[in-house]
Motif scaffolding. Structure first.
Motif, mmCIF file in Angstrom:
data_model
loop_
_atom_site.group_PDB
_atom_site.id
_atom_site.type_symbol
_atom_site.label_atom_id
_atom_site.label_comp_id
_atom_site.label_asym_id
_atom_site.label_seq_id
_atom_site.Cartn_x
_atom_site.Cartn_y
_atom_site.Cartn_z
ATOM 1 N N UNK A 73 -45.838 -63.270 46.587
ATOM 2 C CA UNK A 73 -44.917 -63.988 45.696
ATOM 3 C C UNK A 73 -43.487 -63.502 45.931
ATOM 4 N N UNK A 74 -43.320 -62.196 46.120
ATOM 5 C CA UNK A 74 -41.996 -61.651 46.399
ATOM 6 C C UNK A 74 -41.406 -62.213 47.677
ATOM 7 N N UNK A 75 -42.249 -62.408 48.686
ATOM 8 C CA UNK A 75 -41.774 -63.011 49.942
ATOM 9 C C UNK A 75 -41.207 -64.408 49.669
ATOM 10 N N UNK A 76 -41.893 -65.171 48.839
ATOM 11 C CA UNK A 76 -41.418 -66.522 48.516
ATOM 12 C C UNK A 76 -40.126 -66.473 47.710
ATOM 13 N N UNK A 77 -40.057 -65.570 46.735
ATOM 14 C CA UNK A 77 -38.861 -65.452 45.896
ATOM 15 C C UNK A 77 -37.624 -65.184 46.744
ATOM 16 N N UNK A 78 -37.767 -64.360 47.761
ATOM 17 C CA UNK A 78 -36.621 -63.957 48.593
ATOM 18 C C UNK A 78 -36.320 -64.944 49.721
ATOM 19 N N UNK A 79 -37.094 -66.013 49.807
ATOM 20 C CA UNK A 79 -36.869 -67.019 50.854
ATOM 21 C C UNK A 79 -35.721 -67.951 50.484
ATOM 22 N N UNK A 80 -35.205 -68.645 51.479
ATOM 23 C CA UNK A 80 -34.120 -69.596 51.236
ATOM 24 C C UNK A 80 -34.599 -70.717 50.310
ATOM 25 N N UNK A 81 -33.772 -71.134 49.354
ATOM 26 C CA UNK A 81 -34.171 -72.190 48.414
ATOM 27 C C UNK A 81 -33.981 -73.584 49.015
ATOM 28 N N UNK A 82 -34.701 -73.848 50.100
ATOM 29 C CA UNK A 82 -34.513 -75.102 50.823
ATOM 30 C C UNK A 82 -35.779 -75.950 50.895
ATOM 31 N N UNK A 83 -36.834 -75.514 50.179
ATOM 32 C CA UNK A 83 -38.067 -76.295 50.153
ATOM 33 C C UNK A 83 -39.020 -76.023 51.292
ATOM 34 N N UNK A 84 -38.654 -75.110 52.196
ATOM 35 C CA UNK A 84 -39.519 -74.838 53.340
ATOM 36 C C UNK A 84 -40.437 -73.635 53.112
ATOM 37 N N UNK A 85 -40.294 -72.979 51.985
ATOM 38 C CA UNK A 85 -41.220 -71.912 51.609
ATOM 39 C C UNK A 85 -41.708 -72.200 50.193
ATOM 40 N N UNK A 86 -43.015 -72.342 50.059
ATOM 41 C CA UNK A 86 -43.636 -72.678 48.778
ATOM 42 C C UNK A 86 -44.565 -71.540 48.382
ATOM 43 N N UNK A 87 -44.518 -71.164 47.125
ATOM 44 C CA UNK A 87 -45.377 -70.097 46.603
ATOM 45 C C UNK A 87 -46.599 -70.697 45.921
ATOM 46 N N UNK A 88 -47.778 -70.405 46.461
ATOM 47 C CA UNK A 88 -49.037 -70.760 45.804
ATOM 48 C C UNK A 88 -49.455 -69.575 44.949
ATOM 49 N N UNK A 89 -49.863 -69.834 43.732
ATOM 50 C CA UNK A 89 -50.302 -68.736 42.882
ATOM 51 C C UNK A 89 -51.126 -69.217 41.712
#
Length: 322
Positions: A73-89
């Motif tokens: 989840x932390x990896x997703x949080x720190x990703x660019x907010x461009x829609x290319x990284x989605x957090x499944x949880x």
């Protein structure tokens, strides 16, 4: 200065609109914070395969394990907010972990909700060497152990861990938790007889139950699961009130344009409405969310309500992370 600020804001708005209009232009990554082969991984792959038809791009599954899913989840949080990284949880990663770990991020403030996904009740399962044939017999057997029985989990704060804590509260039986990087490997050890029980997601254990490799005692719901009607509910089996449903969802980093969130939501909803996808998920013991709960706003409200429900119990249990 005011003109400069307004110009910058206008440029950012234009850039965001352009980004949303061309989205997606390359593959999207869904970060699943547990190991491959587990229930979260299975659901994400089914949905990702169907969502690419709507989005026109491949959705890649990246399994980032560790610390009850908080690393992924932390990896997703720190990703660019461009829609290319989605957090499944799910309930564990996006609710419980906030009461257990020093995350370095806020599960509500640093993520934008996309959509609520199917859920499933938990199921109480044991290795075949356990002599009990009913839930009442299992409870007696667990209570008779000279040492606390071993219960597999996907780590502190995972759904299986929360379910174990809840089980302890309802039954009065103390468990010795054995953490894994997902309930997939925990289930492998249960089949091998290395641990005693798991209070697991039905979708993870049901195929091993059907194959006769482990024994099921009850599902944690007030009604039986459609694809496992021979497994009684906890109310029927002798542990009334032990109700717990593990729900899942998709999130993106804070600041992701609303238009991109809307595109991801629409693709996920279309997938969930596909009869073929519904059949696949129902075969895993998963239950579809109500149609009026498929908006980003509904997931956001549900997550906050679950935090209010579960954090007090988790904190009262004084869960420690080694």
């Amino acid at each position: 200065m005011r003109r400069l600020v307004l110009a910058v804001l206008a440029m950012l708005a234009f850039t965001g609109a352009g980004l949303a209009q061309s989205y997606p232009a390359h593959p999207i990554t869904i970060i699943v914070p547990f190991s491959a082969g587990g229930p979260s991984d299975a659901m994400a792959r089914v949905l990702g395969e169907r969502m690419k038809q709507s989005l026109g791009e491949v959705l890649l599954i990246e399994n980032v394990t560790g610390a009850g899913g908080s690393i992924g989840v932390g990896r997703a949080v720190r990703s660019a907010p461009d829609g290319y990284t989605v957090s499944f949880g799910h309930l564990g990663t996006h609710v419980a972990n906030g009461a257990i770990y020093k995350l370095g991020y806020d599960l509500v403030a640093d993520l934008e909700p996309v959509v609520l996904l199917p859920s499933n009740p938990m199921i109480i399962v044991s290795k075949n060497a356990v002599p009990a044939k009913s839930l009442k017999e299992l409870l007696d057997w667990l209570k008779s152990r000279p040492q606390p029985p071993t219960a597999g989990t996907a780590g502190a704060g995972s759904g299986s861990h929360i379910a174990g804590l809840y089980f302890e509260n309802v039954s009065g039986i103390k468990l010795q938790y054995v953490p894994y990087r997902g309930t997939g490997p925990a289930l492998n050890d249960l089949v091998a007889g290395q641990i005693d029980i798991i209070v697991d997601q039905t979708s993870n254990s049901i195929n091993q139950v059907r194959a006769g490799n482990i024994r099921a005692y009850a599902v944690t719901d007030s009604k039986r699961v459609e694809n496992a009607k021979d497994v009684p509910t906890v109310d029927e089996a002798g542990l009334p009130g032990f109700h717990m449903t593990l729900w899942s969802g998709l999130w993106v980093p804070k600041g992701t344009p609303k238009e991109i969130i809307a595109k991801l939501n629409a693709a996920a909803v279309e997938a969930l409405n596909d009869p073929a996808v519904q059949k696949q998920l129902e075969n895993l013991g998963l239950q579809m969310p109500p149609k009026d709960q498929l908006t980003p706003e509904a997931l956001g409200a549900w997550q906050k309500a679950e935090i209010a429900k579960w954090w007090p119990m988790i904190k009262a249990a004084n869960v420690k992370v080694d």
